[in-house]
Design a protein around this motif. Structure first.
Motif, mmCIF file in Angstrom:
data_model
loop_
_atom_site.group_PDB
_atom_site.id
_atom_site.type_symbol
_atom_site.label_atom_id
_atom_site.label_comp_id
_atom_site.label_asym_id
_atom_site.label_seq_id
_atom_site.Cartn_x
_atom_site.Cartn_y
_atom_site.Cartn_z
ATOM 1 N N MET A 1 0.363 5.315 9.975
ATOM 2 C CA MET A 1 0.192 6.265 8.886
ATOM 3 C C MET A 1 -1.060 5.933 8.089
ATOM 4 O O MET A 1 -1.397 4.775 7.920
ATOM 5 C CB MET A 1 1.410 6.248 7.964
ATOM 6 C CG MET A 1 2.686 6.759 8.623
ATOM 7 S SD MET A 1 4.043 6.934 7.441
ATOM 8 C CE MET A 1 4.261 5.238 6.934
ATOM 9 N N ALA A 2 -1.716 6.970 7.595
ATOM 10 C CA ALA A 2 -2.952 6.779 6.840
ATOM 11 C C ALA A 2 -2.668 6.043 5.534
ATOM 12 O O ALA A 2 -1.677 6.297 4.856
ATOM 13 C CB ALA A 2 -3.587 8.136 6.551
ATOM 14 N N ASP A 3 -3.562 5.109 5.199
ATOM 15 C CA ASP A 3 -3.464 4.430 3.913
ATOM 16 C C ASP A 3 -3.924 5.375 2.814
ATOM 17 O O ASP A 3 -4.953 6.035 2.939
ATOM 18 C CB ASP A 3 -4.333 3.169 3.911
ATOM 19 C CG ASP A 3 -3.782 2.096 4.837
ATOM 20 O OD1 ASP A 3 -2.548 2.044 4.990
ATOM 21 O OD2 ASP A 3 -4.584 1.332 5.391
ATOM 22 N N LEU A 4 -3.179 5.418 1.736
ATOM 23 C CA LEU A 4 -3.493 6.320 0.631
ATOM 24 C C LEU A 4 -3.541 5.554 -0.675
ATOM 25 O O LEU A 4 -2.927 4.501 -0.817
ATOM 26 C CB LEU A 4 -2.431 7.419 0.515
ATOM 27 C CG LEU A 4 -2.190 8.317 1.727
ATOM 28 C CD1 LEU A 4 -1.032 9.269 1.435
ATOM 29 C CD2 LEU A 4 -3.438 9.106 2.086
ATOM 30 N N ASN A 5 -4.282 6.117 -1.633
ATOM 31 C CA ASN A 5 -4.263 5.563 -2.980
ATOM 32 C C ASN A 5 -4.221 6.702 -3.985
ATOM 33 O O ASN A 5 -4.544 7.847 -3.652
ATOM 34 C CB ASN A 5 -5.449 4.635 -3.230
ATOM 35 C CG ASN A 5 -6.776 5.329 -3.006
ATOM 36 O OD1 ASN A 5 -7.243 6.044 -3.870
ATOM 37 N ND2 ASN A 5 -7.368 5.128 -1.849
ATOM 38 N N ALA A 6 -3.800 6.378 -5.191
ATOM 39 C CA ALA A 6 -3.554 7.413 -6.195
ATOM 40 C C ALA A 6 -4.183 7.051 -7.529
ATOM 41 O O ALA A 6 -4.411 5.881 -7.841
ATOM 42 C CB ALA A 6 -2.050 7.605 -6.381
ATOM 43 N N LEU A 7 -4.456 8.083 -8.314
ATOM 44 C CA LEU A 7 -4.939 7.923 -9.680
ATOM 45 C C LEU A 7 -4.100 8.812 -10.582
ATOM 46 O O LEU A 7 -3.929 10.004 -10.308
ATOM 47 C CB LEU A 7 -6.410 8.335 -9.794
ATOM 48 C CG LEU A 7 -6.995 8.337 -11.212
ATOM 49 C CD1 LEU A 7 -7.054 6.921 -11.778
ATOM 50 C CD2 LEU A 7 -8.371 8.993 -11.232
ATOM 51 N N ARG A 34 4.542 4.254 -4.895
ATOM 52 C CA ARG A 34 4.533 2.943 -4.239
ATOM 53 C C ARG A 34 5.693 2.789 -3.265
ATOM 54 O O ARG A 34 5.597 2.046 -2.288
ATOM 55 C CB ARG A 34 4.567 1.828 -5.287
ATOM 56 C CG ARG A 34 3.252 1.671 -6.038
ATOM 57 C CD ARG A 34 3.205 0.407 -6.883
ATOM 58 N NE ARG A 34 1.959 0.356 -7.632
ATOM 59 C CZ ARG A 34 1.856 0.603 -8.939
ATOM 60 N NH1 ARG A 34 2.940 0.895 -9.655
ATOM 61 N NH2 ARG A 34 0.678 0.548 -9.545
ATOM 62 N N GLU A 35 6.793 3.491 -3.507
ATOM 63 C CA GLU A 35 7.918 3.463 -2.582
ATOM 64 C C GLU A 35 7.527 4.017 -1.212
ATOM 65 O O GLU A 35 8.205 3.770 -0.218
ATOM 66 C CB GLU A 35 9.094 4.254 -3.150
ATOM 67 C CG GLU A 35 9.716 3.630 -4.391
ATOM 68 C CD GLU A 35 10.813 4.483 -4.998
ATOM 69 O OE1 GLU A 35 11.219 5.473 -4.347
ATOM 70 O OE2 GLU A 35 11.270 4.166 -6.105
ATOM 71 N N HIS A 36 6.431 4.760 -1.173
ATOM 72 C CA HIS A 36 5.926 5.339 0.078
ATOM 73 C C HIS A 36 4.628 4.675 0.524
ATOM 74 O O HIS A 36 3.867 5.233 1.318
ATOM 75 C CB HIS A 36 5.733 6.852 -0.098
ATOM 76 C CG HIS A 36 6.996 7.565 -0.461
ATOM 77 N ND1 HIS A 36 7.914 7.967 0.479
ATOM 78 C CD2 HIS A 36 7.514 7.895 -1.673
ATOM 79 C CE1 HIS A 36 8.937 8.541 -0.128
ATOM 80 N NE2 HIS A 36 8.714 8.506 -1.432
ATOM 81 N N GLY A 37 4.376 3.485 0.007
ATOM 82 C CA GLY A 37 3.218 2.713 0.436
ATOM 83 C C GLY A 37 1.903 3.116 -0.173
ATOM 84 O O GLY A 37 0.840 2.739 0.327
ATOM 85 N N VAL A 38 1.950 3.880 -1.264
ATOM 86 C CA VAL A 38 0.723 4.340 -1.912
ATOM 87 C C VAL A 38 0.470 3.499 -3.155
ATOM 88 O O VAL A 38 1.294 3.457 -4.073
ATOM 89 C CB VAL A 38 0.821 5.829 -2.299
ATOM 90 C CG1 VAL A 38 -0.459 6.275 -3.010
ATOM 91 C CG2 VAL A 38 1.085 6.680 -1.074
ATOM 92 N N GLU A 39 -0.667 2.821 -3.199
ATOM 93 C CA GLU A 39 -1.050 2.049 -4.379
ATOM 94 C C GLU A 39 -1.915 2.919 -5.288
ATOM 95 O O GLU A 39 -2.533 3.882 -4.832
ATOM 96 C CB GLU A 39 -1.810 0.786 -3.981
ATOM 97 C CG GLU A 39 -0.937 -0.237 -3.280
ATOM 98 C CD GLU A 39 0.220 -0.719 -4.152
ATOM 99 O OE1 GLU A 39 0.011 -0.901 -5.372
ATOM 100 O OE2 GLU A 39 1.323 -0.901 -3.617
#
Length: 202
Positions: A1-7, A34-39
């Motif tokens: 799965m693609a690594d994702l990040n959030a703001l 974060r529960e879905h691997g998104v920092e």
């Protein structure tokens, strides 16, 4: 799965260290992501000298270019705003106005640089208007290139003309927490799909 990040852009009117329900709900949205691997990270806009305007850089110490770089580096953008007088907070409106500049910022294939990014909205208030505020924000975000997942918003609204804030709730709101988790899950799902297969050239 693609690594994702959030703001998360928290659009409270209050600078740090004042307590903020918008910051609280924005933080909870980050935790759900974060529960879905998104920092990700949260920026309290009022802590920065973001100027009014509709360009990517209003010059003379404008902090928006730095915030914008964080936004462009993120796959997910969450706008967290309070309701004031039935409207999105003025800080939120300022952020949306600054994002208007993205309409003319395109890549080599004519797509806005925001294409492929997914937006969500989190709203808190002590009065009616959550659906109205969410509608205003999501329409503006879509206009400037962001995609929106199914159920891509969450909110908590206290009793009208009372003084209870979201921060005052002992243990939060079970319904709001469940809605936040759904919004986060759907937002991540769409963001991963777009990261793996983006929009066609304009």
């Amino acid at each position: 799965m693609a690594d994702l990040n959030a703001l998360v852009l928290a659009c409270t009117l209050k600078p740090s260290p004042s307590p903020s329900s918008s910051v609280q709900l924005g933080t909870e949205f980050l935790e759900a992501l974060r529960e879905h691997g998104v920092e990700g990270s949260l920026v309290r806009v009022a802590d920065h000298s973001v100027k009014f305007g509709v360009s990517t850089d209003e010059g003379d110490g404008d902090a928006w270019p730095t915030v914008r770089q964080q936004m462009l580096a993120a796959d997910v953008l969450v706008i967290a705003t309070p309701i004031w007088m039935g409207q999105p907070a003025s800080v939120c409106k300022m952020v949306l106005e600054r994002l208007d500049a993205e309409i003319s910022e395109t890549d080599d294939e004519g797509r806005m640089e925001t294409y492929g990014k997914v937006a969500a909205v989190a709203v808190v208030g002590n009065e009616d208007g959550a659906h109205h505020v969410i509608a205003e924000c999501l329409q503006a975000l879509n206009d400037v290139g962001f995609s929106v997942a199914a159920n891509g918003s969450t909110y908590w609204v206290g009793e009208a003309m009372q003084s209870t804030d979201y921060l005052d709730l002992d243990g939060g709101s079970e319904k709001t927490s469940a809605t936040t988790r759904t919004a986060a899950a759907n937002t991540v799902h769409l963001a991963r799909l777009l990261k793996e297969s983006g929009y066609p050239a304009a």
